[in-house]
Motif scaffolding. Structure first.
Motif, PDB file in Angstrom:
ATOM      1  N   ARG A 179      -5.720   4.847   3.764  1.00  0.00           N
ATOM      2  CA  ARG A 179      -4.964   3.620   3.574  1.00  0.00           C
ATOM      3  C   ARG A 179      -4.147   3.221   4.800  1.00  0.00           C
ATOM      4  NH1 ARG A 179      -7.611   3.407  -0.220  1.00  0.00           N
ATOM      5  NH2 ARG A 179      -7.300   4.397  -2.223  1.00  0.00           N
ATOM      6  N   LYS A 194      -1.946  -3.049  -8.796  1.00  0.00           N
ATOM      7  CA  LYS A 194      -3.385  -3.307  -8.847  1.00  0.00           C
ATOM      8  C   LYS A 194      -4.088  -2.554  -7.729  1.00  0.00           C
ATOM      9  CE  LYS A 194      -3.165  -7.915 -10.867  1.00  0.00           C
ATOM     10  NZ  LYS A 194      -3.137  -9.340 -10.563  1.00  0.00           N
ATOM     11  N   LEU A 195      -3.448  -2.564  -6.574  1.00  0.00           N
ATOM     12  CA  LEU A 195      -4.013  -1.875  -5.415  1.00  0.00           C
ATOM     13  C   LEU A 195      -4.207  -0.393  -5.734  1.00  0.00           C
ATOM     14  CD1 LEU A 195      -4.707  -2.630  -2.487  1.00  0.00           C
ATOM     15  CD2 LEU A 195      -2.433  -1.863  -1.849  1.00  0.00           C
ATOM     16  N   GLU A 225      -4.274  -0.389   5.506  1.00  0.00           N
ATOM     17  CA  GLU A 225      -3.670  -1.218   4.465  1.00  0.00           C
ATOM     18  C   GLU A 225      -2.163  -1.060   4.443  1.00  0.00           C
ATOM     19  OE1 GLU A 225      -7.226   0.045   1.647  1.00  0.00           O
ATOM     20  OE2 GLU A 225      -5.588  -0.936   0.577  1.00  0.00           O
ATOM     21  N   LEU A 226      -1.714   0.199   4.610  1.00  0.00           N
ATOM     22  CA  LEU A 226      -0.276   0.424   4.571  1.00  0.00           C
ATOM     23  C   LEU A 226       0.398  -0.265   5.747  1.00  0.00           C
ATOM     24  CD1 LEU A 226      -0.142   4.139   3.399  1.00  0.00           C
ATOM     25  CD2 LEU A 226      -0.004   2.051   2.051  1.00  0.00           C
ATOM     26  N   ARG A 251      -6.886   0.131  -8.520  1.00  0.00           N
ATOM     27  CA  ARG A 251      -8.263  -0.056  -8.064  1.00  0.00           C
ATOM     28  C   ARG A 251      -8.685   1.084  -7.150  1.00  0.00           C
ATOM     29  NH1 ARG A 251      -8.257  -5.743  -7.341  1.00  0.00           N
ATOM     30  NH2 ARG A 251      -9.084  -6.709  -9.236  1.00  0.00           N
ATOM     31  N   ASN A 252      -7.782   1.498  -6.269  1.00  0.00           N
ATOM     32  CA  ASN A 252      -8.115   2.625  -5.391  1.00  0.00           C
ATOM     33  C   ASN A 252      -8.580   3.808  -6.206  1.00  0.00           C
ATOM     34  OD1 ASN A 252      -7.411   1.298  -3.092  1.00  0.00           O
ATOM     35  ND2 ASN A 252      -5.321   2.108  -3.026  1.00  0.00           N
ATOM     36  N   ARG A 288     -11.851   3.003  -8.128  1.00  0.00           N
ATOM     37  CA  ARG A 288     -12.991   2.680  -7.276  1.00  0.00           C
ATOM     38  C   ARG A 288     -13.566   3.920  -6.634  1.00  0.00           C
ATOM     39  NH1 ARG A 288     -12.866  -2.764  -5.960  1.00  0.00           N
ATOM     40  NH2 ARG A 288     -13.318  -3.745  -7.950  1.00  0.00           N
ATOM     41  N   SER A 324       1.818  -5.826 -10.763  1.00  0.00           N
ATOM     42  CA  SER A 324       2.045  -6.410  -9.452  1.00  0.00           C
ATOM     43  C   SER A 324       0.818  -6.130  -8.597  1.00  0.00           C
ATOM     44  CB  SER A 324       3.276  -5.766  -8.813  1.00  0.00           C
ATOM     45  OG  SER A 324       2.957  -4.454  -8.446  1.00  0.00           O
ATOM     46  N   ALA A 325       0.721  -6.847  -7.487  1.00  0.00           N
ATOM     47  CA  ALA A 325      -0.437  -6.639  -6.625  1.00  0.00           C
ATOM     48  C   ALA A 325      -0.486  -5.205  -6.111  1.00  0.00           C
ATOM     49  CB  ALA A 325      -0.413  -7.625  -5.465  1.00  0.00           C
ATOM     50  N   THR A 326       0.681  -4.579  -5.885  1.00  0.00           N
ATOM     51  CA  THR A 326       0.672  -3.186  -5.401  1.00  0.00           C
ATOM     52  C   THR A 326       0.119  -2.261  -6.471  1.00  0.00           C
ATOM     53  OG1 THR A 326       3.027  -3.436  -5.749  1.00  0.00           O
ATOM     54  CG2 THR A 326       2.326  -2.828  -3.553  1.00  0.00           C
TER      55      THR A 326
END
Ligand SMILES: Nc1ncnc2c1ncn2[C@@H]1O[C@H](COP(=O)(O)OP(=O)(O)OP(=O)(O)O)[C@@H](O)[C@H]1O
Ligand SMILES: [Mg+2]
Lengths: 791, 234
Positions: free
Chosen positions: A689, A421-422, A692-693, A425-426, A429, A417-419
């Motif tokens: 975050r 992935k988030l 973002e959160l 990546r965090n 990265r 899911s996109a979450t």
């Protein structure tokens, strides 16, 4: 106040949790140092002073009987400065209950002797007078039994009952650390040393001017190695049974081992915790700098130089260093006295003091400030690269915009899911941050697991020793050697003895090439059932018909393997014979060289003898029967010592429980470090975050869904930390066990499963606690406020 | 026209220390389905505060916000979350994209939680960002980021789009692009769009224009003939 300092203070207050956790990690370092450094600096000095003032001997000999004339001649040996001859014997204290196995070592004390070696410092009471039935007792025994001058002790001594008046308490360099025969732990209640007027003991032993214990002090510049031969020659006529150097003296070697341990605690642990704190600190700073990239760009646009901005961020580290110094200093000041008391209770000598040294804490505080500032500079070094223009765009993630490894696995990646992935990546990265946190977590894991492994390992060691190896209930030592068969039969005729096996125990020197080791030989019956041997895989080892069995450690030190031949140097009766290494075994609490009884008698040309016996009681023996047996043994004329295994085990157990203060303190700190690092990782993730959160919550993600991003990221780090922590744990344990092992004491370096569980639980506990805090923070975040500005 | 959301006598008081700021002083407003609304007003008059309260990301001090018969001001967090998830799309002046997600993934993030989301790739086409789908926010210009942010807001298929100065940080050309996208969603998808702006020219596009002053609605004006984005005077 400079405006930038205000900014720094506000920033720190905003992320107080994170900075406090760093500071606390560092504070642990300061605390250790502040509280122990004084003891560490003070103990060797106190020891040396005590040794020289009370003339601690350089060599010790035990013999059968050395005539006074021979003793005089010893002073003439080249390199010998002074000699003291004494009489020693063992006695048992008779208490109210008959099962008491309280033992005393009696040592003669000549009130008239000038400059006696191993002198005593009377800390309470009065000196002894010749001709009086009085005794000075070592302080540990004196205190543990609540004695005062004038009390009476009744002793069982060679079948007689004797009453002595307690004259007072003493400290002596010879017994700074006192352990009962065959034990590594002090047992002040049940074992001590008593100094008795020489003429009294002489009369009791019928010694007639002879001595059975000789201490020797060397002239400066002489060593034991140099004098050993000539001493043996001079002492042999007295029936030398053992000659050993100060290095092998029980109290001295224990003290040295402990000093070594303290040295490590003071030099390694503080720096370790400072480093851990600094590591976390640099992560926090790095994150903050990334977050403030717009502000930094702005400052640059105003005309601040990169260096000026770096200096500003160094202030954060200095603030944390300050907090650490204050917290550590205060805690150290509070605990220093307690730690000194603890040491003073184990090591009885004058001059152990643990006054808290602010000067020394100041030293470490400077180091903490330097570590803090260094960590900040390291974390903030990126500001030099940043330009004002970069402030206008979202921060480029550290790893650039390159796809992370997982993305290459498109079929898998697409399923996330996109979450997820988030989170992923965090994690990937911000690589250097993740790596540092990962490393920190694994160190904490290893530390916790290793520390918690210790106490079960010692329990295990005792368990092994008392149930698998030593399977007897009582072990007696004889005054005079006896015939094996006769001894066994005598014992078997006593109720409720079910099994008796005679043994012979002799002091011995092993030689292999140029290396020699002083130890003891234990000869067991061929089919011994009361004492068993095991190898390092816990498999039973059979006693070979011919040859000796060594411990792995001993074999390693002598550089021999199974099948090699070494020299056994038995001093009484004076024999030197070659023997083959028949097998190796593991011994945790002793380092006997073992052999078959008949093999020993063949070595000694047919002499069959026992110096003691192991006794197993009938399974249904009643308490009264057992008590009567103990009493009979205690009062028997030819019995020198009676060791009650149950009692020993009980004592040892209690001692281990109470004497592991330092380990428990370390365990608490390791768990705390887990919490600090996990919590900090969370706070860092959270603070970076926030935006973002908040965006996610505006999009309509629930509180739980939002928190999950952080939780998942952290969980991945923790799992990785545990994985890396596993090999670290083994290494840590190995190092700890090695640093604590000695000739008579080895700790198995395995880490039991339970301590891994403890460590995992600590990590997850920390994770949950951190999550709760973070969820609250997410809930409290004002979306509208966070999102209205630009970064 | 169908009523979408109605605010009645909304008051908002900020307390910071001893100072009290009355951002909204009993403001009432009604938004209808499919309207294109522009909110004007001087700085500090309370526009953002109003929009945040209508969007369920801030709470009023008193008053009511009625949506489908429910008063959002008295609703628990669970209801507010659901409301934000299903009914509202937010667009901010400073985009607020996830820096670690690509353009496409940013839109996907919103689509993932919606009940009946629009197709992510269709959204990318709508905002003319298909060729930049794999780029991260740091690789996009301001106007491009804003278009992604709008696509993200719309992708959930919400009932309304609330935009707080969506063109505030943009030049004329990109501003027009962004307005065109918003207009497109309003006209072709029938979404209610509310825009806060300092640019009075944009008011020409609106069906209805509210002017806020000192925390209340000072003027309300209906446009009989809204102009297309290209004709907006900047
Ligand atoms: N979090 C806050 N704390 C205190 N006061 C606030 C807060 N947010 C807004 N205000 C105050 O409320 C009033 C209205 O603010 P709001 O942001 O709604 O104005 P605005 O009309 O959006 O202005 P602008 O056009 O400048 O964005 C202002 O006086 C502002 O100072
Ligand atoms: Mg505003």
């Amino acid at each position: 106040m400079p405006t930038l300092l205000k900014k720094a203070l506000r920033d720190v207050r905003q992320r107080l949790g994170a900075y406090l956790a760093c500071a606390m990690l560092m504070a642990i370092g300061v605390l250790f140092y502040g509280a122990m450094t004084q003891v560490a600096a003070n103990m060797p000095v106190a020891m040396q002073a005590f040794y020289s003032e009370y003339r601690f001997a350089d060599a010790f000999a035990t013999l059968h009987a050395l005539p006074a004339s021979r003793l005089k001649r010893l002073t003439a040996v080249e390199g010998v400065e002074a000699v003291s001859g004494r009489l020693t014997a063992t006695a048992k204290v008779l208490g109210d209950t008959r099962e008491d196995t309280t033992g005393l070592r009696l040592i003669s004390y000549d009130p008239a002797e000038q400059n006696r070696l191993n002198d005593v410092l009377i800390t309470e009471g009065l000196p002894l007078n010749a001709g009086s039935y009085a005794m000075l007792l070592t302080e540990g025994f004196y205190r543990a039994n609540g004695l005062t001058p004038g009390n009476t002790l009744t002793l069982a001594f060679r079948g007689r009952k004797l009453s002595f008046t307690v004259a007072g308490a003493v400290q002596t360099p010879e017994y700074i650390y006192i352990t009962p025969e065959g034990s590594i732990m002090p047992d002040n209640k049940n074992f001590g040393v008593a100094y008795v007027p020489l003429d009294i003991l002489e009369g009791l032993l019928n010694a007639g001017g002879a001595r059975n214990d000789v201490s020797i002090r060397f002239k400066p510049g002489y060593t034991f190695r140099q004098l050993e031969r000539s001493l043996i020659d001079a002492l042999s006529p007295g029936g030398l049974t053992r000659l050993y150097a100060r290095e092998d003296q029980a109290s001295h070697s224990m003290l040295r081992l402990e000093l070594q341990g303290i040295e490590t605690m003071v030099s390694v642990l503080p720096v370790l915790f400072l480093l851990l704190g600094a590591m976390v600190m640099s992560v926090v700073i790095k994150r903050m700098v990334e977050q403030q990239h717009a502000q930094i760009g702005l400052m640059k646009a105003f005309g601040y130089s990169g260096r000026a901005i770096l200096r500003h961020y160094a202030v954060y580290g200095i603030l944390v260093g300050l907090m650490a110094s204050i917290m550590g200093g205060v805690l150290g000041a509070l605990t220093a006295g307690y730690i000194a008391d603890m040491y003073a209770s184990y090591f009885v000598m004058p001059g152990i003091s643990g006054t808290f040294s602010f000067a020394r804490v100041a030293q470490l505080s400077l180091l903490a400030l330097a570590f803090g500032a260094g960590a900040s500079l390291y974390g903030a070094r990126g500001v030099l690269r940043r330009t004002a223009a970069m402030a206008m765009r979202p921060a480029t993630p550290e790893g650039g915009n390159k796809p992370i490894l997982l993305e290459r696995l498109q079929p898998l990646w697409r399923r996330f899911s996109a979450t997820a992935k988030l989170s992923l990546r965090n994690l990937f990265r911000s690589r250097s941050r993740s790596l540092l946190t990962w490393l920190g977590l694994s160190i904490c894991y290893a530390l916790t697991a290793a520390v918690f492994a210790f106490s079960p390992m010692i329990e295990y060691m005792m368990q092994e020793n008392f149930t698998e190896v030593q399977r007897y209930d009582y072990r007696i030592g004889l005054v005079n050697i006896a015939d094996t068969r006769q001894l066994e039969q005598t014992l078997l005729s006593m109720r409720p003895v079910a099994l008796a096996e005679a043994i012979a125990e002799l002091p011995l020197q092993l030689r292999a090439g140029a290396i020699s080791k002083d130890t003891a030989l234990l000869a067991l019956p061929e089919d011994a059932t009361l004492y068993r041997l095991f190898d390092d895989a816990r498999q039973p080892v059979a006693l070979p018909r011919a040859g000796v069995v060594l411990t792995y450690r001993m074999a390693r030190e002598l550089g021999v393997a199974v099948g090699d031949t070494l020299l056994l140097d038995i001093s009484y009766p004076d024999t030197e014979v070659p023997a083959v290494v028949g097998a190796l075994c593991e011994q945790y609490t002793s380092s006997y060289v073992l052999c078959n009884r008949s093999y020993l008698s063949s070595l000694l040309h047919g002499r069959q003898f026992a110096t003691g016996a192991m006794i197993k009681l009938a399974p249904h023996a009643t308490g009264a029967e057992t008590e009567r047996l103990a009493q009979r043994l205690n009062e028997a004329e030819n019995v020198a010592s009676v060791a009650d295994v149950a009692q020993m085990q009980q004592n040892m157990h209690e001692l281990i429980q109470t004497s592991m203060g330092t380990l428990y303190a370390m365990a608490v700190m390791a768990i705390f470090a887990c919490f600090a690092i996990v919590y900090n990782a969370g706070v860092v993730i959270l603070s970076e975050r926030t935006r973002e959160l908040a965006s996610m919550r505006v999009l309509g993600f629930t509180l739980n869904e939002t928190s999950r991003v952080v939780a998942f990221e952290q969980l991945a780090l923790i799992a990785a930390g545990i994985l890396l922590g596993l090999p670290f744990t083994g290494a840590t344990m190995e190092a700890l066990a090695n640093s604590m092992a000695s000739d008579t004491y080895a700790i198995p370096a395995d880490v039991p499963f339970s301590s891994h569980i403890t460590s995992v639980l600590a990590m997850f506990g920390a994770w949950l606690a951190a999550l709760l805090v973070m969820r609250r923070k997410v809930a409290k975040t004002k979306m509208a406020d966070v999102l209205k500005g630009q970064d | 026209m169908q009523e979408l959301i109605r605010g009645i006598d909304i008051k908002k008081i900020y307390k910071t220390g001893d100072v009290q700021v009355e951002a909204l002083r009993g403001l009432s407003i009604t938004l209808y389905e499919g309207e294109f609304i522009v909110i004007l007003g001087p700085s500090g008059s309370g526009k953002s505060t109003l929009l945040n309260i209508l969007g369920g990301i801030d709470a009023a001090t008193s008053g009511q916000v009625l949506f489908e018969g429910q008063n959002l001001c008295a609703a628990p967090e669970r209801v507010l979350t659901h409301y934000r998830r299903q009914a509202v799309g937010f667009v901010f002046q400073f985009y607020n994209l996830m820096p670690n997600l690509t353009a496409r993934e940013n839109i996907q993030l919103a689509a993932d939680i919606a009940a009946q989301p629009f197709d992510v790739d269709a959204m990318l086409r709508d905002v003319d960002m298909s060729d930049r789908a794999g780029h991260f926010p740091s690789q996009l210009s301001g106007g491009q980021q804003q278009r992604v942010a709008i696509a993200r807001a719309v992708a959930k298929n919400p009932r309304m789009l609330l935009c707080d100065e969506p063109t505030g940080a943009l030049d004329v050309q990109t501003g027009v692009q962004v307005l065109r996208v918003l207009r497109h969603f309003n006209r072709d998808y029938g979404k209610t769009v509310a825009i806060i702006t300092h640019n009075a020219g944009i008011a020409g596009m609106a069906d209805k224009v509210f002017t806020i002053r000192d925390g209340v609605i000072a003027a309300k004006h209906r446009n009989a003939h809204p102009i297309p984005p290209e004709e907006v005077a900047w």
